[in-house]
Design an enzyme around this catalytic site. Structure first.
Site, PDB file in Angstrom:
ATOM      1  N   ARG A  32      15.884  34.568  22.216  1.00 54.59           N
ATOM      2  CA  ARG A  32      15.491  34.719  20.814  1.00 54.59           C
ATOM      3  C   ARG A  32      15.172  36.156  20.426  1.00 54.59           C
ATOM      4  NH1 ARG A  32      12.137  29.250  19.096  1.00 54.59           N
ATOM      5  NH2 ARG A  32      13.816  27.803  19.666  1.00 54.59           N
ATOM      6  N   ASP A 141       4.603  28.795   5.181  1.00 61.53           N
ATOM      7  CA  ASP A 141       5.128  29.127   6.502  1.00 61.53           C
ATOM      8  C   ASP A 141       4.685  30.549   6.819  1.00 61.53           C
ATOM      9  OD1 ASP A 141       7.465  27.679   8.331  1.00 61.53           O
ATOM     10  OD2 ASP A 141       7.312  29.830   8.685  1.00 61.53           O
TER      11      ASP A 141
END
Length: 277
Positions: A32, A141
């Site tokens: 990632r 978020d």
């Protein structure tokens, strides 16, 4: 990557997002962070982790933390919570809120917006039952990139076919280039905000419904307890909390309890209600 550099990143991730990374997840971290390293024109992830440890700019640190988050989401995900919202939770709240005629709903860790837009569709489809009501859908978020996508309301062909019926696609979306644009009616219903669950619920107010699904699974026990206590404090006495199917409050909270026969649906326990009273 050297152990001190990796350990430092694990500490940063836990402090800032609650994400627990172990040595066994080094492959996940590498995969990632590789795009971030390339974007920074670094030799690879080891150099990126070394930079983080030696004192990287705040923006780079946050990009790396954001890269570790799982942003899996799709419309009407798992089905059951939305059926429960439609057939049980909302009818009960509508009956109880006839005087105030207002509802406040929070989607925590909303990712790219499919969950709050799904809720907005349900509310719109209730038609006259909510005519004249004040409806607030707050979607939060910690990742600015996914919030940007959510605010845009634009989804590709693959995304709209995950969970959306042809009827809902035709009613609530219009073609936009090679993708689809959410109806302005739905966009106007949702307030997208940047928020980190570890920072508590200050400023959120009292909430009738909270969706916090498939989030707690990424936290350690202490952070799970902390977040559940914060959610309990933010819930109206007769409010509802939706968690993911793999999540539970068992052994973590004495103030939130499952609703019998409703998988994934929770409410304040009598202990929690008594505390508020």
């Amino acid at each position: 990557m050297t152990d001190p550099d990796y350990d430092n990143f694990c500490r940063l991730a836990r402090e800032r997002s609650g994400l627990v990374l172990t040595p066994a997840k080094a492959y996940l971290v590498s995969g990632r962070l590789e795009p971030v390293a390339r974007a920074e024109k670094l030799a690879g992830v080891p150099e990126l982790l070394a930079r983080l440890r030696s004192g990287a700019p705040e923006a780079l640190i946050q990009r790396c933390i954001d890269a570790m988050a799982t942003h899996e989401s799709y419309f009407f995900r798992d089905g059951t919570p939305f059926e429960q919202l439609t057939t049980s939770v909302l009818p009960t709240l509508i009956a109880a809120r006839q005087n105030t005629r207002s509802l406040r709903i929070w989607c925590a860790a909303c990712s790219s917006g499919q969950e709050p837009y799904s809720i907005a569709m349900i509310l719109q489809e209730m038609g006259a039952r909510l005519a004249g009501w004040k409806i607030e859908i707050i979607a939060t978020d910690m990742s600015e990139p996914v919030l940007t996508k959510a605010r845009s309301g634009i989804y590709n062909e693959f995304e709209v076919k995950r969970g959306l019926s042809p009827e809902r696609l035709a009613r609530w979306f219009k073609p936009q280039g090679t993708g689809w644009q959410v109806s302005p009616v739905l966009q106007q219903m949702v307030q997208f905000r940047s928020h980190n669950l570890l920072k508590g619920t200050t400023g959120m107010g009292v909430l009738d419904v909270i969706f916090c699904r498939n989030v707690l699974i990424y936290f350690d026990v202490d952070h799970k307890r902390q977040i559940l206590e914060q959610l309990h404090r933010a819930m109206a006495n007769d409010g509802s909390l939706f968690l993911g199917s793999a999540e539970t409050v068992m052994g973590l909270s004495q103030t939130i309890e499952p609703v019998t026969g409703m998988r994934g649906l929770y409410r304040r326990s009598q202990v929690g209600v008594a505390r508020v009273a």
